[in-house]
Scaffold this active site. Structure first.
Site, short mmCIF file in Angstrom:
data_model
loop_
_atom_site.label_atom_id
_atom_site.label_comp_id
_atom_site.label_asym_id
_atom_site.label_seq_id
_atom_site.Cartn_x
_atom_site.Cartn_y
_atom_site.Cartn_z
N TYR A 68 0.83 -1.19 0.00
CA TYR A 68 0.00 0.00 0.00
C TYR A 68 0.87 1.25 0.00
O TYR A 68 1.98 1.26 0.56
CB TYR A 68 -0.89 0.04 1.25
CG TYR A 68 -2.00 -0.97 1.27
CD1 TYR A 68 -3.23 -0.69 0.69
CD2 TYR A 68 -1.81 -2.21 1.87
CE1 TYR A 68 -4.26 -1.62 0.72
CE2 TYR A 68 -2.83 -3.15 1.91
CZ TYR A 68 -4.06 -2.84 1.33
OH TYR A 68 -5.07 -3.76 1.35
N HIS A 85 -10.43 -3.07 -1.25
CA HIS A 85 -11.37 -2.54 -0.27
C HIS A 85 -12.40 -1.66 -0.98
O HIS A 85 -12.05 -0.90 -1.89
CB HIS A 85 -10.63 -1.70 0.77
CG HIS A 85 -9.62 -2.47 1.56
ND1 HIS A 85 -9.92 -3.10 2.74
CD2 HIS A 85 -8.29 -2.70 1.33
CE1 HIS A 85 -8.84 -3.68 3.22
NE2 HIS A 85 -7.84 -3.47 2.39
N HIS A 98 -6.94 -8.51 -2.73
CA HIS A 98 -8.27 -7.96 -2.45
C HIS A 98 -8.28 -6.46 -2.70
O HIS A 98 -7.25 -5.80 -2.69
CB HIS A 98 -8.69 -8.25 -1.00
CG HIS A 98 -7.79 -7.64 0.02
ND1 HIS A 98 -6.60 -8.22 0.42
CD2 HIS A 98 -7.88 -6.48 0.75
CE1 HIS A 98 -6.02 -7.47 1.33
NE2 HIS A 98 -6.76 -6.39 1.54
N ARG A 129 -2.47 -12.34 3.26
CA ARG A 129 -3.78 -11.86 2.82
C ARG A 129 -3.96 -12.20 1.35
O ARG A 129 -3.07 -11.97 0.54
CB ARG A 129 -3.89 -10.33 2.98
CG ARG A 129 -3.91 -9.76 4.36
CD ARG A 129 -5.06 -10.16 5.27
NE ARG A 129 -6.29 -10.58 4.66
CZ ARG A 129 -7.31 -9.77 4.32
NH1 ARG A 129 -7.21 -8.48 4.51
NH2 ARG A 129 -8.40 -10.25 3.82
N TYR A 158 -0.10 -10.23 0.26
CA TYR A 158 1.01 -9.77 1.08
C TYR A 158 0.99 -10.48 2.44
O TYR A 158 -0.07 -10.91 2.92
CB TYR A 158 0.97 -8.26 1.28
CG TYR A 158 -0.31 -7.72 1.88
CD1 TYR A 158 -0.52 -7.68 3.25
CD2 TYR A 158 -1.32 -7.21 1.05
CE1 TYR A 158 -1.69 -7.19 3.80
CE2 TYR A 158 -2.49 -6.71 1.58
CZ TYR A 158 -2.67 -6.70 2.96
OH TYR A 158 -3.83 -6.21 3.48
#
Length: 242
Positions: free
Chosen positions: A112, A166, A164, A161, A151
């Site tokens: 991110y 959000h 995905h 994870r 990640y």
């Protein structure tokens, strides 16, 4: 009951879909779970159940195009190009028009653009990872982006994870803002994820999976994933903030 009553009445969602606040397999929930009994809140006020009205909100040229919005079209990010699209509807399939849909995600390497993300994958200088759009009169929304990477995270020695995105959708009022995640059909990390496994009902997990849609994919360009959002009732998409 008239046809009008049937299409406007409230149908309560199944609250058993929501995971328990205390889920030891998801370690951060242990410290965050309530230590005291829940408190009943009063009925929402008129200001909470009405508005806001987004019909006059002006969007930027690239707000829903994450391939271009961070550099304003000057350079492209690295990664698999995809289209994410779907409809925002209520429990009876009625569209929710002119509502705000926002999304944020990691880059193709699983990182991110956030100061607290210390994953060793590099930042992409051409990718910001956020977008927004308004639904049209039939409730449709659309984003162009890159497929995020999985990640690792420190839940146990080897937790990952799944890829995905959000998603936040405002719905018909400020009190109905809902937040969820779209996972990708066929990802083998989905059933291995401790967060996903706090949701005990397989049908609830299915509402969070974007489906590959070859009919809306662009040949020699990008694949498409359809992700419909049901904002109320028994068939509501599973949302993490409820």
């Amino acid at each position: 009951m008239t046809m009008h009553d049937e299409k406007t009445r409230f149908v309560e969602r199944d609250r058993n879909w929501h995971p328990p606040a205390y889920a030891p397999g998801y370690k951060t929930s242990v410290a965050r779970s309530p230590q005291q009994s829940l408190v009943s809140m009063q009925s929402p006020s008129v200001s909470e159940i009405g508005g806001p009205d987004f019909s006059g909100l002006r969007m930027g040229r690239y707000d829903n195009d994450l391939l271009l919005n961070f550099t304003q079209g000057q350079a492209l990010p690295v990664g698999e190009r995809i289209i994410m699209f779907g409809r925002v509807i209520d429990q009876f399939g009625k569209p929710v028009p002119n509502t705000l849909v926002e999304m944020w995600q990691a880059n193709a390497g699983g990182r991110y653009r956030h100061r607290n993300d210390n994953y060793l994958a590099p930042l992409d200088p051409n990718f910001g990872g956020v977008g927004r759009t308004l639904t049209d009169e039939q409730g449709w929304y659309r984003f162009r982006t890159i497929k995020p990477g999985p990640y690792p995270w420190p839940n146990d020695p080897n937790s990952w994870r799944p890829a995905h995105i959000h998603v936040s959708v405002m719905g018909p009022s400020i009190s109905t803002r809902l937040i969820t995640q779209m996972y990708f059909e066929g990802d083998p990390l989905i059933p291995r994820c401790p967060i996903v496994n706090t949701v005990n009902d397989p049908d609830a997990v299915e509402t969070m999976i974007g489906r590959l849609d070859m009919a809306h994919s662009k040949p020699m360009d990008c694949l498409a994933y359809r992700f419909d959002l049901v904002v109320r009732g028994r068939l509501q998409t599973y949302f993490e903030n409820q």
